[in-house]
Write a protein that holds these residues in place. Structure first.
Motif, short mmCIF file in Angstrom:
data_model
loop_
_atom_site.label_atom_id
_atom_site.label_comp_id
_atom_site.label_asym_id
_atom_site.label_seq_id
_atom_site.Cartn_x
_atom_site.Cartn_y
_atom_site.Cartn_z
N ARG A 53 0.83 -1.20 0.00
CA ARG A 53 0.00 0.00 0.00
C ARG A 53 0.87 1.26 0.00
O ARG A 53 0.62 2.21 -0.76
N PHE A 54 1.89 1.27 0.83
CA PHE A 54 2.78 2.43 0.87
C PHE A 54 3.54 2.58 -0.45
O PHE A 54 3.75 3.70 -0.93
N ALA A 55 3.98 1.46 -1.03
CA ALA A 55 4.71 1.52 -2.29
C ALA A 55 3.85 2.12 -3.40
O ALA A 55 4.33 2.90 -4.23
N ALA A 61 10.39 0.83 -1.50
CA ALA A 61 10.34 -0.51 -0.92
C ALA A 61 11.38 -1.37 -1.62
O ALA A 61 11.35 -1.51 -2.84
N LEU A 62 12.29 -1.94 -0.84
CA LEU A 62 13.40 -2.72 -1.38
C LEU A 62 13.29 -4.18 -0.99
O LEU A 62 12.54 -4.54 -0.09
N ARG A 63 14.06 -5.01 -1.67
CA ARG A 63 14.04 -6.45 -1.43
C ARG A 63 15.14 -6.86 -0.46
O ARG A 63 16.31 -6.51 -0.65
N GLY A 64 14.75 -7.60 0.58
CA GLY A 64 15.72 -8.20 1.48
C GLY A 64 15.93 -9.66 1.15
O GLY A 64 15.25 -10.24 0.29
N ASN A 65 16.87 -10.30 1.83
CA ASN A 65 17.17 -11.70 1.54
C ASN A 65 16.01 -12.62 1.89
O ASN A 65 15.73 -13.59 1.17
N HIS A 66 15.26 -12.34 2.95
CA HIS A 66 14.10 -13.17 3.30
C HIS A 66 12.97 -12.97 2.28
O HIS A 66 12.26 -13.93 1.95
N ASP A 67 12.83 -11.76 1.79
CA ASP A 67 11.83 -11.51 0.74
C ASP A 67 12.20 -12.28 -0.53
O ASP A 67 11.33 -12.86 -1.20
#
Length: 247
Positions: A53-55, A61-67
């Motif tokens: 929603r915020f994006a 909004a960035l990608r992390g390793n868990h994502d």
């Protein structure tokens, strides 16, 4: 403009809601999410929907390793307990949520600032910034004067002047820090949803782009409810304990 910097939410609804409310109270007009929205906690759907929603409203909004592990955007090495959480997460997220995690970028830039989940020298491999040696590597390589990153679950601030000597600063929550234009900076806001410095209160930071003031924050929240949800979901006990004790 004041940016709220939130990272390593790790499926913790209670911590995310508390930090978003706190950021609003302290004048945040923009949000930057530095990755790891899923893993460890019991509310991945709520967290991913919130970040989505915020994006859509223009937030970074960035990608992390868990994502990346959950979305299947690439190979990620996780320990057995963390992988159990990711396997469970995949069963509770819908196709839209998983697709969102897959398409997230690894970095974003805004003027003098670089935003990234793990580090600025090789974002795709998710190497950690354990201390001054890695901090120096980041500040020497990154073009931007200020790097904001997550991945490490403890709040920390590094800076470097013309001598290339790295100084470490342990921030005091709520005390604004001027990020001098004469130095290079690396700021780690700490973890919203899985702090690991012995304090269970959620971590995040705000940065005022006009004044160059950075503030770190600790936000108490209902971590006991979050821990109960972890247990109810059948996730590893260690992650409930980390919520209760911050370590």
């Amino acid at each position: 403009m004041t940016i709220a910097l939130l990272t390593d939410i790790h499926s913790n609804r209670e911590a995310l809601e508390a930090c978003l409310a706190h950021a609003q109270e302290h004048g945040a007009t923009q949000h930057c999410f530095l990755g790891d929205y899923v893993g460890y906690g019991a509310d991945p759907g709520f967290v991913v929907d919130t970040v989505m929603r915020f994006a859509r409203q223009g937030s970074i909004a960035l990608r992390g390793n868990h994502d990346q592990a959950a979305g299947g955007a690439g190979d990620v090495r996780l320990n057995a307990d963390a992988q159990q959480c990711i396997d469970w997460t995949r069963t509770v997220l819908n196709a839209e949520q998983l697709a969102f995690l897959r398409q997230l970028p690894l970095t974003a830039e805004d003027g003098v600032c670089l935003f990234v989940h793990a580090n600025g020298w090789d974002p795709k491999n998710f190497e950690y910034i354990f201390g001054p040696m890695q901090a120096a590597r980041n500040m020497q390589v990154v073009r931007q004067r200020i790097t904001f990153c997550g991945h490490m679950h403890e709040p920390m601030l590094y800076h470097m002047g013309l001598t290339q000597r790295v100084e470490v600063f342990s921030p005091v929550p709520g005390t604004p820090i001027p990020l001098s234009a004469a130095r290079r900076w690396l700021a780690l806001p700490g973890s919203v949803g899985q702090p690991r410095d012995g304090n269970p209160a959620a971590c995040y930071a705000t940065f005022d782009e006009l004044t160059n003031l950075l503030s770190f924050w600790r936000v108490p929240y209902d971590h006991q409810s979050a821990a109960r949800k972890v247990r109810a979901a059948g996730l590893p006990e260690r992650y409930a304990q980390q919520l209760l004790y911050g370590a």
